[in-house]
Each structure stands twice: as C-alpha cells, then as structure tokens.
Design a protein around this motif. Structure first.
Motif, mmCIF file in Angstrom:
data_model
loop_
_atom_site.group_PDB
_atom_site.id
_atom_site.type_symbol
_atom_site.label_atom_id
_atom_site.label_comp_id
_atom_site.label_asym_id
_atom_site.label_seq_id
_atom_site.Cartn_x
_atom_site.Cartn_y
_atom_site.Cartn_z
ATOM 1 N N MET A 480 63.892 1.456 59.285
ATOM 2 C CA MET A 480 64.414 1.657 57.935
ATOM 3 C C MET A 480 65.635 2.574 57.946
ATOM 4 S SD MET A 480 61.169 2.305 55.413
ATOM 5 C CE MET A 480 60.067 0.998 54.883
ATOM 6 N N PRO A 481 66.559 2.397 57.018
ATOM 7 C CA PRO A 481 67.624 3.397 56.840
ATOM 8 C C PRO A 481 67.006 4.746 56.494
ATOM 9 C CG PRO A 481 68.140 1.370 55.661
ATOM 10 C CD PRO A 481 66.721 1.236 56.139
ATOM 11 N N GLU A 482 67.690 5.817 56.858
ATOM 12 C CA GLU A 482 67.123 7.155 56.721
ATOM 13 C C GLU A 482 66.659 7.467 55.300
ATOM 14 O OE1 GLU A 482 68.790 11.710 56.845
ATOM 15 O OE2 GLU A 482 69.575 10.291 58.313
ATOM 16 N N ALA A 483 67.525 7.217 54.308
ATOM 17 C CA ALA A 483 67.176 7.547 52.926
ATOM 18 C C ALA A 483 65.986 6.732 52.450
ATOM 19 C CB ALA A 483 68.380 7.306 52.019
ATOM 20 N N GLU A 484 65.957 5.456 52.818
ATOM 21 C CA GLU A 484 64.842 4.600 52.413
ATOM 22 C C GLU A 484 63.549 5.049 53.072
ATOM 23 O OE1 GLU A 484 63.537 -0.139 52.685
ATOM 24 O OE2 GLU A 484 65.602 0.486 53.162
ATOM 25 N N ARG A 485 63.626 5.451 54.345
ATOM 26 C CA ARG A 485 62.430 5.908 55.053
ATOM 27 C C ARG A 485 61.876 7.191 54.424
ATOM 28 N NH1 ARG A 485 64.343 5.712 59.750
ATOM 29 N NH2 ARG A 485 65.106 7.852 59.973
ATOM 30 N N GLU A 486 62.753 8.134 54.111
ATOM 31 C CA GLU A 486 62.286 9.378 53.500
ATOM 32 C C GLU A 486 61.649 9.114 52.137
ATOM 33 O OE1 GLU A 486 62.000 12.133 54.877
ATOM 34 O OE2 GLU A 486 63.337 12.090 56.603
ATOM 35 N N SER A 487 62.256 8.227 51.357
ATOM 36 C CA SER A 487 61.694 7.890 50.049
ATOM 37 C C SER A 487 60.324 7.235 50.209
ATOM 38 C CB SER A 487 62.652 6.950 49.307
ATOM 39 O OG SER A 487 62.089 6.534 48.075
#
Length: 551
Positions: A480-487
C-alpha cells in the motif's frame, strides 16, 4: 479476497498484551465513558493468584469502581461476578483492590466506573502465566512435620484403643489375645496411614512436576548475521525443540501482525546502548524471520523480537549477537521493510563522544532540548536531572518542535502517534511503549469483540489457511502507499488521531506524545522515542535515572 477478509475477521478477536522483558506490570491510560483514567495492574507470578489493580480517576468524580477477570477462551459468558475496588484514604480518585486470576493464558480485567458522569466501562488485557514457584519457609515446614507426626501417633493410638479398651469393664486389664489384637490393628492402621501419606506425597510430586513442566518459559530463539550478496542479513530462528511442552503443536502458525508487522525487532548495542534499530523481519517459514541490517556500527547487540499469537499471548524473543563490519564497497543498503529505522548516539555515561552525521543524535535528559535528525527538536517535559521512582506510574511527555521553534504536527507512525522502546543499562528490562501505555489499542478493541461474543470457547481456523491468510494480508499492507497504509492501520485499531472521541488519552493529533509507564526497578534506563514528520521516521534518545521507592 473474501476468504482473506473472513479469516482476518477472526484475527480481530486476537489481542496482544505488549511484549516486554523484566516488566510484568500493565499500565494503560484511556477513557471509561466520561472518566479519564490510568490503570496499573500487577499480575501474579503464580496461577491461580491475585492481580493487584490500581485505578487513578483523573476527572469525572467516580465514586464506585468494580473489576472482574474475563478469559479469552470462555469470554463474557464464563466470567465471574465483579469485585469492588476500595477508595484509597487521602488519595482523591484513587481506587485499589485485587482480582483473582484462576486460569493461565490470555485474559483481561474489565472495569466498571460509576459516579457523577454516569457509568463507564474499560477493558485492560493481561497475560496470566505462572513464572515462579513458592517455597515453604523452613520453620513452617518443620512445624507442620512435627504436627503431622503427632497426629499420626494419636490416630494410630485411637484406632488401637477403639478395638481393645472399648470392651473392658471397670477394673479389668487386657488379656494377651486382646493385646495382640490391639497391636495388630495399630500396625494395620499405621500401614494404612503411611500408604495414604505416600499416595498423597506422590500425587503432590506429580502435580508439582506438571506445574514445573508448564511453568512459563520464553521461547528460545537464535540470531545470526549472514552475508547475502555483500549485504548483512539478520536471521532469527525460533527453536522448536521440545516445543509442544511449551506452547503446543501449530502455535507458530497462529501468529498475527501488530501494527501491520508480524515481528517488531529491536537491536541495541551493548554495553553503551549507543546504537539502536527498529526492524520488521519477513517470515520465511513458521520458525524463521529475516531482515537486512541498516548501517549499524559493528559490535555486540541485544536482540528483542516481539511476536503476537491470535489468542493474545505476546512474547519477546531474546538473544545476543555480534554484528560484523559492513563492507566498505557498498553505497546502497537494502531495506526489508520501508519502516525499518536506526540511529547512533553517544554511549551511556559518555555524553557527546560520537561524530555527528544524518543518523546520529545526541542523547537527552528530562527538561532538556534534544535535536533530531531533521533539525527539529524534542523537549522531554520535566525537571532537569529529574530522578524517577521505581514502581510509580507516570506519564513520559515529549513535546516536538520544528526547527523554527513552533509546535510540530506529527504524522502517524505504524498507525499511532509515536512509539518508544525502554531498555535498562544491563538489558534486563525492555518494553515497547505506545501512547496508551504498555498495551496496544488493538488489544482492548479485540477484547471487547471477544466479550461481545457469546461463545464459551473460541474456535480457531485451520492452521495452514490461517497462516496463508495472514501472510497475504501483511504483503497487501506492505504494497500500500504510505498514507493509505497508515489510514488503514488507524481504522483497523479503532483510532482517530484528530478527534476527542477517542477512547484513549495521549492519542490526540498534535505536537506532544505521552507514554504512561512505571519503571519496574531502580537503575539507569535509555528511552528511544520514535515519531514521524514529513514522511520521515525520527528517533530521539533519552536517559533516565530510577531509584527504589521511598517507604
């Protein structure tokens, strides 16, 4: 994909008490309804046993606090009734009491608060395991032996008299046959009593042997560093010798990720604690994990690897390894996981004895300004040269500022506002902290799901299907892209960094990260704080001195 999500739904029942070494207490901060509380639980080292529960109610005016244990396997349907916690005289808002833990393994303490702001509930995960044996004091042992012999003599005498003296009339004496009968029955009684004592002793020895067999012992694991195309590859292999007697067949197939990672690996160079890495190895088979090492300096390192079972049982695998020098002809070092980080700092008790570069930070102390790798800085809130008291719950507050001295806006790191690893100077204490305390938020949420389930016994899925689904889920997160993974991770753990409705204190979005904790014993400690700004994980290092409690 549907099968993966279905099995991952089972994983949501998993809860993990945060792994640790030498720090058995549980410290958790949050909200029970409208009441902001800090909970400190000291579990027993012998099961069955009593856990000491202390609840600090910071606001709301709670007047009544109750607690009860809930076991993962039996859930709410098999839980006992609540016990009342007593208000501590002279300590406003503080309640203390005990909770009996009758079963070993994954369990929790459910709290119910009542007062001016109504009723609130809170769940604190606890691992209940026997880690010690109780020795009988020598004096008590000799006293009980003497009393036992006295009772044996009296019992044999009474039995002998009952078959002989009872037939005598006043003034008569025993005949020779009656004497023989008396002695014969006394002999039979003595043999019978000795056989009973022997049987009881054998039963006790068998029970004690079984207790020792299942006495909790951490899993053995062995780390090594191998050369892989000029790169240093760390391999961590779990020893499965006599494994069934420790955990049972298939245990390693039921490990689940915490913050999206199957293992959190911490490396700390000893004796100076001057090099630190937080890595996330990949699972190559059920017993082996591996990760490329960053540009750590060579030396002897303490190894702590946190793993998490679906049932909530959390363990830290430990070892000591020698990391060799990195070959100088390599300019690019491979990363196993994008969140892998490391830092170098000055050795313990030798401040500013290290050359500065982009991965070097100077160690700080309470009340001082400590610069991070991107020139932002952290202030550990407190008095300069502050000394902490062992066993006392406290909040470690770190305020982060931009290079322009403005409050910094922090990004979530592995789904949370920050992380911290605490290590004692001799390596005997290690704990991985989160802003809610020594327990990740997923633990409480998963326990609530288990409590809501009416099944008396939790049934697990097929081990191979379960493990494959977990591996696919972890791989999906990694891509996942970083921002999507954190969300995704924040939603998975029920977090909302930007709302006041969160059930936990210390999670609000902002520039201050707080970690509730109680240092377990006196000594010198080093704290490795990790936060994220502008897409970069930053690590700050701080020293703390802890003394024995003042009686």
């Amino acid at each position: 994909m549907k099968k993966v999500l279905l099995l991952w739904g089972l994983v949501l029942f998993a809860w993990s008490v945060q792994a640790h070494v030498g720090s058995s207490g549980v410290v958790l901060q949050g909200k029970a309804g409208e009441y902001r509380i800090l909970v400190n639980i000291q579990p027993p080292d012998v099961i069955p046993g009593t856990a000491n529960v202390t609840v600090y109610v910071e606001n709301g005016g709670a007047t009544r606090v109750q607690a009860r244990p809930i076991y993962f396997r039996s859930g709410d349907e098999g839980a006992p009734t609540y016990d009342m916690l007593e208000a501590v005289p002279g300590q406003l808002g503080q309640f203390q009491g005990i909770v009996w833990l009758m079963e070993g393994g994954s369990s929790s303490v459910q709290l119910v608060l009542e007062g001016a702001k109504g009723k609130g509930e809170f769940v604190v995960p606890v691992v209940a395991v026997s880690t010690a044996e109780r020795d009988m004091p020598a004096g008590l042992g000799w006293m009980l032996t003497a009393l036992g012999l006295l009772l044996l003599v009296l019992l044999v005498t009474v039995i002998g008299a009952s078959v002989s003296d009872g037939v005598l009339r006043a003034g008569q004496s025993l005949t020779t046959p009656q004497k023989r009968k008396r002695y014969r029955n006394m002999g039979i009684a003595l043999v019978a009593c000795l056989l009973i004592l022997y049987g009881g002793g054998s039963w006790w020895d068998s029970w004690a042997a079984t207790y020792k067999r299942y006495l909790y012992k951490s899993l053995d694991a062995h780390g090594s560093v191998v050369d892989r195309d000029g790169q240093r590859l760390f391999q961590f292999k779990i020893d499965t010798t006599d494994f069934n007697s420790k955990r049972g067949s298939g245990y390693l197939s039921y490990l689940v990720p915490d913050h999206g990672k199957l293992m959190h690996l911490f490396l700390v160079r000893t004796p100076g604690l001057d090099a630190f890495a937080h890595l996330h190895p990949e699972r190559t088979d059920s017993t082996t994990y591996q990760s490329y090492l960053p540009n750590l300096p060579p030396g002897k390192y303490l190894v702590y690897g946190d793993i998490f079972s679906y049932s909530g049982f959390t363990e830290t695998l430990t070892d000591t390894i020698d990391i060799p020098e990195l070959a100088s002809n390599h300019t690019e070092i491979k990363k196993t996981d994008p969140e892998d980080t490391y830092v170098v700092t000055d050795p313990l008790n030798k401040p500013k004895q290290v050359p500065l570069d982009e991965n070097v930070v100077v160690c700080g102390q309470p009340g001082t300004r400590t610069t991070l790798q991107d020139d932002s800085y952290v202030v550990w809130e407190g008095k300069a040269n502050q000394v902490f008291e062992a066993g006392k719950p406290l909040s470690l507050n770190f305020a982060v500022f931009t290079p322009e001295s403005k409050p910094a806006i922090l990004q979530p790191y592995l789904g949370m506002a920050g992380h911290a690893a605490v290590v004692r100077s001799d390596g005997s204490v290690y704990v991985h902290l989160h802003p809610i305390g020594t327990v990740p938020m997923a633990a409480e949420l998963s326990l609530k799901n288990r409590i809501a389930d009416t099944a008396r016994v939790f049934k697990r899925a097929d081990s191979k299907i379960f493990r494959d689904s977990i591996d696919r889920h972890v791989a999906m997160l990694k891509q996942m892209p970083e921002a999507e993974r954190e969300s995704y991770l924040m939603q998975e753990m029920g977090m909302d960094l930007g709302a006041d409705s969160t059930a936990h204190a210390g999670m609000e979005h902002g520039s201050v990260v707080s970690f509730p904790y109680a240092f377990p014993k006196a000594g010198q400690y080093r704290i490795f704080l990790q936060i994220k700004r502008n897409g970069r994980v930053l690590t700050g290092v701080f020293d703390a001195r802890v003394t024995d409690p003042v009686l």
